[in-house]
Scaffold this motif. Structure first.
Motif, PDB file in Angstrom:
ATOM      1  N   ASN A 107       8.374 -23.475  51.134  1.00 49.10           N
ATOM      2  CA  ASN A 107       9.746 -23.597  51.687  1.00 49.10           C
ATOM      3  C   ASN A 107      10.142 -22.277  52.340  1.00 49.10           C
ATOM      4  OD1 ASN A 107      12.353 -24.666  52.626  1.00 49.10           O
ATOM      5  ND2 ASN A 107      13.187 -24.683  50.407  1.00 49.10           N
ATOM      6  N   VAL A 108      10.056 -22.185  53.817  1.00 49.27           N
ATOM      7  CA  VAL A 108      10.174 -21.008  54.490  1.00 49.27           C
ATOM      8  C   VAL A 108      11.097 -21.037  55.207  1.00 49.27           C
ATOM      9  CG1 VAL A 108       7.392 -20.905  54.718  1.00 49.27           C
ATOM     10  CG2 VAL A 108       8.809 -21.856  56.464  1.00 49.27           C
ATOM     11  N   SER A 109      11.883 -19.765  55.440  1.00 50.89           N
ATOM     12  CA  SER A 109      12.724 -19.363  56.354  1.00 50.89           C
ATOM     13  C   SER A 109      12.468 -20.058  57.861  1.00 50.89           C
ATOM     14  CB  SER A 109      13.200 -17.801  56.423  1.00 50.89           C
ATOM     15  OG  SER A 109      13.174 -17.286  55.158  1.00 50.89           O
ATOM     16  N   ILE A 120      13.237 -34.108  40.505  1.00 50.37           N
ATOM     17  CA  ILE A 120      13.818 -33.636  39.268  1.00 50.37           C
ATOM     18  C   ILE A 120      14.658 -32.530  39.116  1.00 50.37           C
ATOM     19  CG2 ILE A 120      11.952 -35.104  38.095  1.00 50.37           C
ATOM     20  CD1 ILE A 120      10.947 -32.148  37.053  1.00 50.37           C
ATOM     21  N   ALA A 121      15.117 -32.231  38.088  1.00 46.78           N
ATOM     22  CA  ALA A 121      15.852 -30.964  38.229  1.00 46.78           C
ATOM     23  C   ALA A 121      14.822 -29.635  37.843  1.00 46.78           C
ATOM     24  CB  ALA A 121      16.968 -30.990  36.778  1.00 46.78           C
ATOM     25  N   GLY A 122      15.310 -28.408  38.157  1.00 41.21           N
ATOM     26  CA  GLY A 122      14.335 -27.493  38.393  1.00 41.21           C
ATOM     27  C   GLY A 122      13.891 -26.890  36.983  1.00 41.21           C
ATOM     28  N   GLY A 178       9.476 -27.902  40.783  1.00 40.50           N
ATOM     29  CA  GLY A 178       9.751 -26.382  41.312  1.00 40.50           C
ATOM     30  C   GLY A 178      10.820 -25.954  40.450  1.00 40.50           C
ATOM     31  N   LEU A 179      10.985 -24.576  40.789  1.00 38.61           N
ATOM     32  CA  LEU A 179      11.883 -23.754  40.148  1.00 38.61           C
ATOM     33  C   LEU A 179      13.376 -24.266  40.500  1.00 38.61           C
ATOM     34  CD1 LEU A 179      10.667 -20.161  40.015  1.00 38.61           C
ATOM     35  CD2 LEU A 179      10.590 -21.751  38.146  1.00 38.61           C
ATOM     36  N   PRO A 180      14.185 -23.956  39.703  1.00 39.48           N
ATOM     37  CA  PRO A 180      15.640 -24.247  40.452  1.00 39.48           C
ATOM     38  C   PRO A 180      15.910 -23.663  41.838  1.00 39.48           C
ATOM     39  CG  PRO A 180      15.898 -23.664  37.982  1.00 39.48           C
ATOM     40  CD  PRO A 180      14.400 -23.281  38.563  1.00 39.48           C
ATOM     41  N   ALA A 202       7.179 -25.992  55.328  1.00 41.43           N
ATOM     42  CA  ALA A 202       8.425 -26.582  55.886  1.00 41.43           C
ATOM     43  C   ALA A 202       9.492 -25.888  55.576  1.00 41.43           C
ATOM     44  CB  ALA A 202       8.456 -27.900  55.062  1.00 41.43           C
ATOM     45  N   SER A 203      10.713 -26.070  56.233  1.00 43.47           N
ATOM     46  CA  SER A 203      11.906 -25.513  55.952  1.00 43.47           C
ATOM     47  C   SER A 203      12.913 -26.861  55.495  1.00 43.47           C
ATOM     48  CB  SER A 203      12.475 -24.792  57.175  1.00 43.47           C
ATOM     49  OG  SER A 203      13.822 -24.632  56.937  1.00 43.47           O
ATOM     50  N   ALA A 204      13.121 -26.757  54.292  1.00 42.37           N
ATOM     51  CA  ALA A 204      13.874 -27.898  53.831  1.00 42.37           C
ATOM     52  C   ALA A 204      15.241 -27.971  54.400  1.00 42.37           C
ATOM     53  CB  ALA A 204      14.265 -27.791  52.211  1.00 42.37           C
ATOM     54  N   SER A 212      14.672 -24.150  44.640  1.00 43.57           N
ATOM     55  CA  SER A 212      13.450 -23.868  45.236  1.00 43.57           C
ATOM     56  C   SER A 212      13.772 -24.796  46.573  1.00 43.57           C
ATOM     57  CB  SER A 212      12.335 -23.992  44.693  1.00 43.57           C
ATOM     58  OG  SER A 212      12.433 -25.152  44.058  1.00 43.57           O
ATOM     59  N   GLY A 213      14.571 -25.559  46.636  1.00 42.62           N
ATOM     60  CA  GLY A 213      14.847 -26.482  47.748  1.00 42.62           C
ATOM     61  C   GLY A 213      14.406 -28.000  47.407  1.00 42.62           C
ATOM     62  N   LYS A 214      14.096 -28.622  46.422  1.00 45.56           N
ATOM     63  CA  LYS A 214      13.784 -29.836  46.044  1.00 45.56           C
ATOM     64  C   LYS A 214      14.747 -30.775  46.526  1.00 45.56           C
ATOM     65  CE  LYS A 214      13.577 -28.841  41.507  1.00 45.56           C
ATOM     66  NZ  LYS A 214      14.020 -27.393  41.876  1.00 45.56           N
ATOM     67  N   SER A 215      15.949 -30.576  46.078  1.00 46.11           N
ATOM     68  CA  SER A 215      16.783 -31.861  46.445  1.00 46.11           C
ATOM     69  C   SER A 215      16.945 -31.747  47.857  1.00 46.11           C
ATOM     70  CB  SER A 215      18.200 -31.805  45.764  1.00 46.11           C
ATOM     71  OG  SER A 215      17.997 -31.668  44.124  1.00 46.11           O
ATOM     72  N   THR A 216      17.072 -30.753  48.510  1.00 44.76           N
ATOM     73  CA  THR A 216      17.347 -30.578  50.141  1.00 44.76           C
ATOM     74  C   THR A 216      16.148 -31.327  50.734  1.00 44.76           C
ATOM     75  OG1 THR A 216      18.215 -28.453  49.633  1.00 44.76           O
ATOM     76  CG2 THR A 216      17.909 -28.971  51.890  1.00 44.76           C
ATOM     77  N   LEU A 217      14.864 -31.075  50.486  1.00 45.66           N
ATOM     78  CA  LEU A 217      13.993 -31.668  50.802  1.00 45.66           C
ATOM     79  C   LEU A 217      13.832 -33.363  50.506  1.00 45.66           C
ATOM     80  CD1 LEU A 217      11.146 -30.705  52.443  1.00 45.66           C
ATOM     81  CD2 LEU A 217       9.987 -31.113  50.198  1.00 45.66           C
ATOM     82  N   CYS A 249      10.060 -19.580  49.406  1.00 45.18           N
ATOM     83  CA  CYS A 249       9.589 -18.512  50.321  1.00 45.18           C
ATOM     84  C   CYS A 249      10.812 -17.938  51.116  1.00 45.18           C
ATOM     85  CB  CYS A 249       8.255 -18.866  51.090  1.00 45.18           C
ATOM     86  SG  CYS A 249       6.896 -19.702  50.316  1.00 45.18           S
ATOM     87  N   PHE A 250      11.689 -18.689  51.325  1.00 42.05           N
ATOM     88  CA  PHE A 250      12.770 -18.501  52.170  1.00 42.05           C
ATOM     89  C   PHE A 250      13.733 -17.313  51.214  1.00 42.05           C
ATOM     90  CE2 PHE A 250      16.639 -20.233  49.932  1.00 42.05           C
ATOM     91  CZ  PHE A 250      15.927 -21.422  49.481  1.00 42.05           C
ATOM     92  N   ASP A 251      13.910 -16.147  52.312  1.00 43.65           N
ATOM     93  CA  ASP A 251      15.026 -15.339  51.982  1.00 43.65           C
ATOM     94  C   ASP A 251      16.391 -15.609  52.242  1.00 43.65           C
ATOM     95  OD1 ASP A 251      14.995 -12.876  50.459  1.00 43.65           O
ATOM     96  OD2 ASP A 251      14.119 -11.605  51.956  1.00 43.65           O
ATOM     97  N   ASP A 252      17.340 -15.648  51.222  1.00 44.62           N
ATOM     98  CA  ASP A 252      18.814 -15.915  51.493  1.00 44.62           C
ATOM     99  C   ASP A 252      19.501 -15.315  50.129  1.00 44.62           C
ATOM    100  OD1 ASP A 252      21.175 -16.975  51.623  1.00 44.62           O
ATOM    101  OD2 ASP A 252      20.329 -18.935  52.534  1.00 44.62           O
ATOM    102  N   GLU A 253      20.228 -14.274  50.593  1.00 42.73           N
ATOM    103  CA  GLU A 253      21.164 -13.640  49.571  1.00 42.73           C
ATOM    104  C   GLU A 253      22.074 -14.599  48.849  1.00 42.73           C
ATOM    105  OE1 GLU A 253      22.840 -10.260  51.462  1.00 42.73           O
ATOM    106  OE2 GLU A 253      20.865  -9.262  51.218  1.00 42.73           O
TER     107      GLU A 253
END
Ligand SMILES: Nc1nc2c(ncn2[C@@H]2O[C@H](COP(=O)(O)OP(=O)(O)OP(=O)(O)O)[C@@H](O)[C@H]2O)c(=O)[nH]1
Ligand SMILES: [Mg+2]
Length: 361
Positions: A205-207, A73-75, A9-11, A233-235, A13-18, A106-110
């Motif tokens: 990865n949604v809010s 892996i890294a984004g 996934g892109l940097p 899912a929400s990571a 995006s929540g890969k490591s959290t998941l 998919c999550f919005d977070d400033e």
């Protein structure tokens, strides 16, 4: 042997959290052991209700579930295939994987920047596809060079099929389309381990406010990639869940309107994605779960345990896990005619409990 699933996934995006939720939270959640081989590789045990019940019923010395190995892996960023960003050096790791999980933001977070500015799940998956396609085009070009050299000295050689498969995949990728290949072409390309040919599951990865239904981003992904290929899912929630005491988790999920942790769904979906199912053995006071491609026969199942058992296969005695869970033993099932005796052609079913009879070499 565990299955390998690469998380891309892109940097941000929540890969490591998941991944952390998968490897830590899950192991605790189900009270299963797990192991971390390297920081970015984690092996998780496939949640399996039948196995838990069989173990309760048979009180074996040891219980062995099936496993999935996840690689974080890294984004990947635009240009990863040409060596941009950290992602490039990790493309090789994905090549070794059996399937791919793509985490899509998919999550919005400033507080969390997006490498391409706005949240746009479809654009993000297209960026990733382009990078994978470019990396594959390079592999295909190298392959064509090699195969054409061989064909020059032996124009009717077996490499013809490989050449035709490579040309077909090249046409798809060059025009930006996911390859759709015949079985024959897919088989000819197996050694290339092309990234764009791997089965992919998208995790939106949604809010947390979009749980459990998923929201707009999730719907866009489903429209594009089909219902079976996309999970919500929400990571963040998954990782918070993993940190809670086991007893508090059900209430936490219920508050959010979620029935089952996303990571459990993800593990099972990964298993389905790869067309696998599970059979069990109970020999030697061990209850073991084994993964097997759907459609595999009894000797092939025996081969999962040991190649000698496949070669020396005589017959299989097959019970249903549900019958054993009811409290009976294999001997009782045999006496009451519920133990089937099957030969070489028997196609193993999900939930079979099998005793193999074989000649030792
Ligand atoms: N609000 C919100 N933030 C999240 C969620 N998932 C991850 N984040 C945050 O996004 C940031 C990046 O998350 P990571 O899991 O490190 O992202 P990554 O995809 O591994 O990123 P790279 O390794 O750089 O490619 C962290 O600050 C996370 O806390 C989520 O579901 N909701
Ligand atoms: Mg990461």
């Amino acid at each position: 042997m565990a299955l390998n699933i690469g998380i891309i996934g892109l940097p941000n995006s929540g890969k490591s959290t998941l991944f952390n939720a998968l490897t830590r939270g899950h192991a605790e959640a189900a009270n299963y052991p797990f192991c971390t081989i390297e920081p970015n590789v984690g092996v998780v045990e496939v949640p399996d209700f039948r196995l838990t019940q069989l173990a309760q019923n048979l009180s074996p010395d040891r219980v062995t579930p099936t496993r999935i190995r996840f690689v974080d892996i890294a984004g990947l960023v635009r240009g990863a295939s040409r060596g941009e960003g950290l992602g490039n050096q990790f493309l090789g790791h994905i090549r070794e994987c059996d399937a791919i999980v793509q985490v899509v933001r998919c999550f919005d977070d400033e507080q969390v920047t997006h490498v391409d500015g706005q949240i746009d799940p479809i654009r993000d998956t297209e960026t990733i596809f382009t990078e994978l396609a470019l990396a594959d085009l390079q592999t295909v070009a190298d392959g064509l060079d090699r195969v054409r050299k061989v064909l020059r000295s032996d124009p009717k050689g077996p490499e013809r099929k490989e050449e035709s498969a490579l040309v077909t995949v090249e046409e798809f990728l060059a025009s930006g389309r996911p390859p759709q290949l015949s079985m024959e072409h897919t088989e000819a390309l197996t050694p290339y381990r092309l990234l764009t040919l791997k089965d992919t599951l998208y995790v939106a990865n949604v809010s947390e406010t979009d749980l459990p239904k998923g929201g707009e981003g999730f719907r866009a992904l489903v429209d594009r990639y089909g219902k079976k290929g996309v999970l919500t899912a929400s990571a963040r929630i998954e990782s918070e869940l993993g940190e809670l005491p086991v007893d508090d988790r059900a209430a936490f999920l219920a508050d959010l309107g979620i029935g089952e942790p996303g990571i459990d769904r993800l593990i099972r979906a990964g298993y389905d994605l790869l067309g696998l199912h599970t059979f069990y053995t109970t020999a030697n006071n061990l209850v073991q779960a084994w993964q097997l491609p759907r459609g595999a026969t009894a000797p092939e199942a025996a081969g999962r345990i040991h190649s000698d058992m496949e070669e020396g296969f005589i017959r299989a005695e097959v019970a249903r896990a549900d019958d054993l869970v009811g409290g009976a033993t294999l001997e009782q099932l045999r006496d009451s005619g519920r133990l089937k005796v099957e030969g070489r052609d028997y196609v193993v079913e999900d939930g079979d409990v099998i005793r193999f009879l074989f000649n030792t070499p």
